[in-house]
Design a protein around this motif. Sequence first.
Motif, PDB file in Angstrom:
ATOM      1  N   SER A  36      96.110  60.602   8.513  1.00 34.15           N
ATOM      2  CA  SER A  36      95.437  61.246   7.310  1.00 34.15           C
ATOM      3  C   SER A  36      94.243  62.190   7.672  1.00 34.15           C
TER       4      SER A  36
ATOM      5  N   THR B 278      90.133  62.340   6.192  1.00 29.70           N
ATOM      6  CA  THR B 278      89.720  60.961   5.173  1.00 29.70           C
ATOM      7  C   THR B 278      88.806  59.741   5.834  1.00 29.70           C
ATOM      8  N   ALA B 279      88.666  59.860   6.868  1.00 29.10           N
ATOM      9  CA  ALA B 279      87.740  58.612   7.447  1.00 29.10           C
ATOM     10  C   ALA B 279      86.365  59.185   7.987  1.00 29.10           C
TER      11      ALA B 279
ATOM     12  N   ASP C 235      99.372  51.641  15.008  1.00 31.27           N
ATOM     13  CA  ASP C 235      98.442  52.719  16.052  1.00 31.27           C
ATOM     14  C   ASP C 235      99.440  53.850  16.513  1.00 31.27           C
TER      15      ASP C 235
ATOM     16  N   ALA D 259      93.534  64.152  14.411  1.00 31.72           N
ATOM     17  CA  ALA D 259      92.402  64.709  13.752  1.00 31.72           C
ATOM     18  C   ALA D 259      91.413  64.830  14.723  1.00 31.72           C
ATOM     19  N   ALA D 260      91.268  66.110  15.053  1.00 35.48           N
ATOM     20  CA  ALA D 260      90.603  66.466  16.138  1.00 35.48           C
ATOM     21  C   ALA D 260      88.735  66.743  15.707  1.00 35.48           C
TER      22      ALA D 260
HETATM   23  N1  AR6 Z   1      96.361  55.173  14.780  1.00 35.84           N
HETATM   24  C1  AR6 Z   1      96.460  55.646  13.482  1.00 35.84           C
HETATM   25  N2  AR6 Z   1      95.699  55.978  12.530  1.00 35.84           N
HETATM   26  C2  AR6 Z   1      94.435  55.969  12.894  1.00 35.84           C
HETATM   27  C3  AR6 Z   1      94.075  55.318  14.174  1.00 35.84           C
HETATM   28  C4  AR6 Z   1      94.986  54.933  15.189  1.00 35.84           C
HETATM   29  N3  AR6 Z   1      94.720  54.652  16.568  1.00 35.84           N
HETATM   30  N4  AR6 Z   1      92.661  55.651  14.383  1.00 35.84           N
HETATM   31  C5  AR6 Z   1      92.295  55.905  13.043  1.00 35.84           C
HETATM   32  N5  AR6 Z   1      93.387  56.363  12.289  1.00 35.84           N
HETATM   33  P1  AR6 Z   1      89.391  59.924  11.611  1.00 35.84           P
HETATM   34  P2  AR6 Z   1      88.765  62.349  10.370  1.00 35.84           P
HETATM   35  C6  AR6 Z   1      93.363  56.751  10.948  1.00 35.84           C
HETATM   36  O1  AR6 Z   1      88.103  59.337  11.666  1.00 35.84           O
HETATM   37  O2  AR6 Z   1      88.131  61.732   9.181  1.00 35.84           O
HETATM   38  C7  AR6 Z   1      86.545  61.700  15.358  1.00 35.84           C
HETATM   39  O3  AR6 Z   1      85.389  61.225  15.646  1.00 35.84           O
HETATM   40  C8  AR6 Z   1      91.912  56.541  10.057  1.00 35.84           C
HETATM   41  O4  AR6 Z   1      92.068  55.254   9.308  1.00 35.84           O
HETATM   42  O5  AR6 Z   1      89.995  59.477  13.197  1.00 35.84           O
HETATM   43  O6  AR6 Z   1      89.558  63.679  10.266  1.00 35.84           O
HETATM   44  C9  AR6 Z   1      86.807  63.373  15.571  1.00 35.84           C
HETATM   45  O7  AR6 Z   1      86.278  63.383  16.960  1.00 35.84           O
HETATM   46  C10 AR6 Z   1      92.081  57.446   9.007  1.00 35.84           C
HETATM   47  O8  AR6 Z   1      93.199  57.341   8.134  1.00 35.84           O
HETATM   48  O9  AR6 Z   1      89.568  61.325  11.514  1.00 35.84           O
HETATM   49  C11 AR6 Z   1      86.324  63.974  14.769  1.00 35.84           C
HETATM   50  O10 AR6 Z   1      84.844  64.118  14.851  1.00 35.84           O
HETATM   51  C12 AR6 Z   1      92.680  58.850   9.871  1.00 35.84           C
HETATM   52  O11 AR6 Z   1      93.429  58.206  11.056  1.00 35.84           O
HETATM   53  C13 AR6 Z   1      86.285  63.159  13.262  1.00 35.84           C
HETATM   54  O12 AR6 Z   1      86.435  61.785  13.897  1.00 35.84           O
HETATM   55  C14 AR6 Z   1      91.634  59.611  10.063  1.00 35.84           C
HETATM   56  O13 AR6 Z   1      90.219  59.289  10.691  1.00 35.84           O
HETATM   57  C15 AR6 Z   1      87.374  63.540  12.517  1.00 35.84           C
HETATM   58  O14 AR6 Z   1      87.490  62.845  11.460  1.00 35.84           O
END
Ligand code: AR6
Length: 230
Positions: free
Chosen positions: A42, A45-46, A110, A127-128
């Motif tokens: 997603s 959303t984190a 994961d 999610a880069a």
């Molecule tokens: N496997 C599956 N889902 C995951 C995993 C995993 N290993 N790890 C996290 N999620 P986020 P954003 C889910 O924060 O909000 C980074 O630092 C997580 O629970 O990774 O787009 C980048 O460098 C959530 O539902 O991405 C950017 O700076 C989803 O992945 C920033 O965070 C996205 O969470 C992007 O923030």
Amino acid sequence: SSDKTIPGSSSRTTKENPTLNEGQEQSGTCPLEGVPTLAFPSISTADFQFNIEKASEIIVETVEEFVNKIGNARLVLVDLSHGSKILSLVKTKAATKNIDPKKFFTFVGDITKLRSRSLHCNVIANAANWRLKPGGGGVNAAIFDAAGPELDTATKKRAGSLTPGKAVTVSLPSTSPLFSKEGVTHVIHVLGPNMNPKRPNCLKNDYNMGCKVLREAYSSLFESFASIVR
Ligand code: AR6
């Protein structure tokens, strides 16, 4: 080897043609790769703090728009825990739409270790961050860690940065552990809208813009996946 326990398999099973499962037989693609599948987290959303109710609406709407344009390929929304709110919101909303549950579903795991959970995804989305840099936590750190330095090198060849709403496809070299262990051939980096004031390009709660950008992010992602599958 286990081949010996399957009568007749030793003569029919080769490196290129292992025992097929049902989904693979239907796919008509390389039996090793099975049904083309995109696993995606997603977006936003984190760490980026985008509202999950609004995000779930956008995920389901863009999936509904794209799922019938990608042949037999599948889209799978992945999150780490069974308690994931975004997964349950999306599941509930998708059930009210005309979406084939075999072509779109949610999955707990994961995203870098799906094969051991019996879900083979040849493409995964990330999610880069805008600089396309490894680390930084979340799914970005997990994917760059699992893929090894090969992903960073291959990413740098494709792009130096990303604008919110855009996606870039990176082919993984076969030397990347994510390729050899998981069968992932491509990573699609996606940059979503950011609502976190501690991160660059914060939209300061402007959800008119935020929703537009998140919609664009998923459209770019699914278009990129469609180009790989075609
Ligand atoms: N496997 C599956 N889902 C995951 C995993 C995993 N290993 N790890 C996290 N999620 P986020 P954003 C889910 O924060 O909000 C980074 O630092 C997580 O629970 O990774 O787009 C980048 O460098 C959530 O539902 O991405 C950017 O700076 C989803 O992945 C920033 O965070 C996205 O969470 C992007 O923030």
